[in-house]
Design an enzyme around this catalytic site. Sequence first.
Site, PDB file in Angstrom:
ATOM      1  N   SER A 148      40.753  43.413  51.056  1.00 30.87           N
ATOM      2  CA  SER A 148      41.795  45.163  50.299  1.00 30.87           C
ATOM      3  C   SER A 148      42.702  44.797  50.705  1.00 30.87           C
ATOM      4  O   SER A 148      43.872  45.484  49.939  1.00 30.87           O
ATOM      5  CB  SER A 148      40.965  46.304  50.078  1.00 30.87           C
ATOM      6  OG  SER A 148      40.943  46.030  51.370  1.00 30.87           O
ATOM      7  N   HIS A 169      37.827  42.143  43.607  1.00 37.07           N
ATOM      8  CA  HIS A 169      38.342  44.110  44.952  1.00 37.07           C
ATOM      9  C   HIS A 169      37.588  45.179  43.853  1.00 37.07           C
ATOM     10  O   HIS A 169      38.105  45.531  43.413  1.00 37.07           O
ATOM     11  CB  HIS A 169      39.580  44.156  44.846  1.00 37.07           C
ATOM     12  CG  HIS A 169      40.127  45.281  46.093  1.00 37.07           C
ATOM     13  ND1 HIS A 169      41.091  46.266  45.732  1.00 37.07           N
ATOM     14  CD2 HIS A 169      38.390  45.631  46.725  1.00 37.07           C
ATOM     15  CE1 HIS A 169      40.870  47.378  46.753  1.00 37.07           C
ATOM     16  NE2 HIS A 169      39.074  46.837  47.941  1.00 37.07           N
ATOM     17  N   GLU A 181      39.113  45.064  40.839  1.00 34.47           N
ATOM     18  CA  GLU A 181      40.831  44.635  40.286  1.00 34.47           C
ATOM     19  C   GLU A 181      40.123  42.348  40.821  1.00 34.47           C
ATOM     20  O   GLU A 181      40.046  42.392  41.674  1.00 34.47           O
ATOM     21  CB  GLU A 181      41.444  44.481  41.561  1.00 34.47           C
ATOM     22  CG  GLU A 181      42.211  46.287  41.377  1.00 34.47           C
ATOM     23  CD  GLU A 181      43.078  46.357  42.555  1.00 34.47           C
ATOM     24  OE1 GLU A 181      43.949  47.172  42.381  1.00 34.47           O
ATOM     25  OE2 GLU A 181      42.576  46.094  43.635  1.00 34.47           O
ATOM     26  N   ASN A 219      45.474  49.908  46.309  1.00 37.65           N
ATOM     27  CA  ASN A 219      46.389  49.894  47.958  1.00 37.65           C
ATOM     28  C   ASN A 219      47.519  49.230  48.094  1.00 37.65           C
ATOM     29  O   ASN A 219      48.405  50.143  48.183  1.00 37.65           O
ATOM     30  CB  ASN A 219      45.223  48.911  47.983  1.00 37.65           C
ATOM     31  CG  ASN A 219      44.600  49.339  48.484  1.00 37.65           C
ATOM     32  OD1 ASN A 219      44.081  50.643  48.365  1.00 37.65           O
ATOM     33  ND2 ASN A 219      43.097  48.890  48.867  1.00 37.65           N
TER      34      ASN A 219
END
Length: 313
Positions: A148, A169, A181, A219
Site C-alpha cells: 500500500s 492493491h 488499484e 492512500n
Amino acid sequence: MAFATRRFVRAASSAAATAAAKKLIVKHVTVIGGGLMGAGIAQVAAASGHTVVLVDQSDEILKKSTKGIEESLKRVTKKKFADKPEAGAEFIEKTLKNLTTSTDAVAVVHSTDLVIEAIVENQEIKNELFKRLDKFAPEHTIFASNTSSLQITQLANSTTRQDRFGGLHFFNPVPMMKLVEVIKTPMTSQKTFESLVDFSKAVGKSPVSCKDTPGFIVNRLLVPYMMEAVRLFERGDASKEDIDVAMKLGAGYPMGPFELLDYVGLDTSKYIIDGWHSLEPNNPLFAPSPLLDKLVEEKKLGKKTGEGFYKYK
C-alpha cells in the site's frame, strides 16, 4: 522459392508477434502471505474459479488462514444465498476445493500464472522474496505486490521480469471491498497491465489504474487527510471527537479520521508517512507527527492493542 520463404518468415514473425501481444489469462494463482489481506485475496480468487495456493511460513499460520476463509465464506453465503442454503453449501465446497496451502513458495511457483505478494510491509524482505521466486517461476508468470505504500518499481527491480511486474492493491476486508488499484510502472508491459486488469475483474472487483506514485490513489489522498486531522488536534484547534463527528456528518464519511487511524493501526500509518517523508522530505503533506510518534512508541497502536487515539474494551 525465395519469395515463398520470405512470405513464410513474415507469416511466422507475424504469428509470433500476435502470440506475444496476447494477454495472459490467469488460471493459477499463488498468494504469498496468509494474513488478513493474503487470505482475503486467496478467497476471492478461489471463489471465482481460479486454482489458488496460499503460502506462508508455517502450517499453523495456514490452518488459521484457512479457518478464517471458511468463516468468511459462511458470512458471504448467508447474504448471497439467503434463500438457497444448498447452493451456498455447494459454493463453499467448490471454493475450498480450488484452494490449497503450502509452506514452500519455491516449489509452487513452478506452475503458476500469477504471484501476488501480501507479506510484511518491508522493502528488503519483499525484495528478497521476489528475487528468490524470480529464479523458479516460469517466464510467463506475472509478479504483483499488494503493497500500500512501497514503490512497485523498486520491487520490480529485484527481478529480471520488470515488464511482467505490477501492483495489485486490494482493500481490507478483501471479500467486501470492491476496489483494486492496478499499478503500472514505466517498465510494466501493456500485456501485463491488461492481464492484471482482467484478473481484477474476474475476481469481482472494480479496477482503477494508477502510475507508481507514493500511496497510489486512495492512500495518497487518505493518509495526508488523516495526518492533517492529527495536526489540527495537535494545535488544539478542535478535539479529536469533534473532528470525527464533523467528517462523518459533514462529509458523509463512515468513520472519522481518528477512528480510521485506530482501525488501520497507528504503527502502519507512521510507517507509511515516514517512508514518504524520506522520499520527499520537503513535502509538508508528508511531515511526521510528534503525537503519532509518541503513541507508537508507547505501543498504543489502535484497536489491535486496545488503545490508540481512543480506548477500546
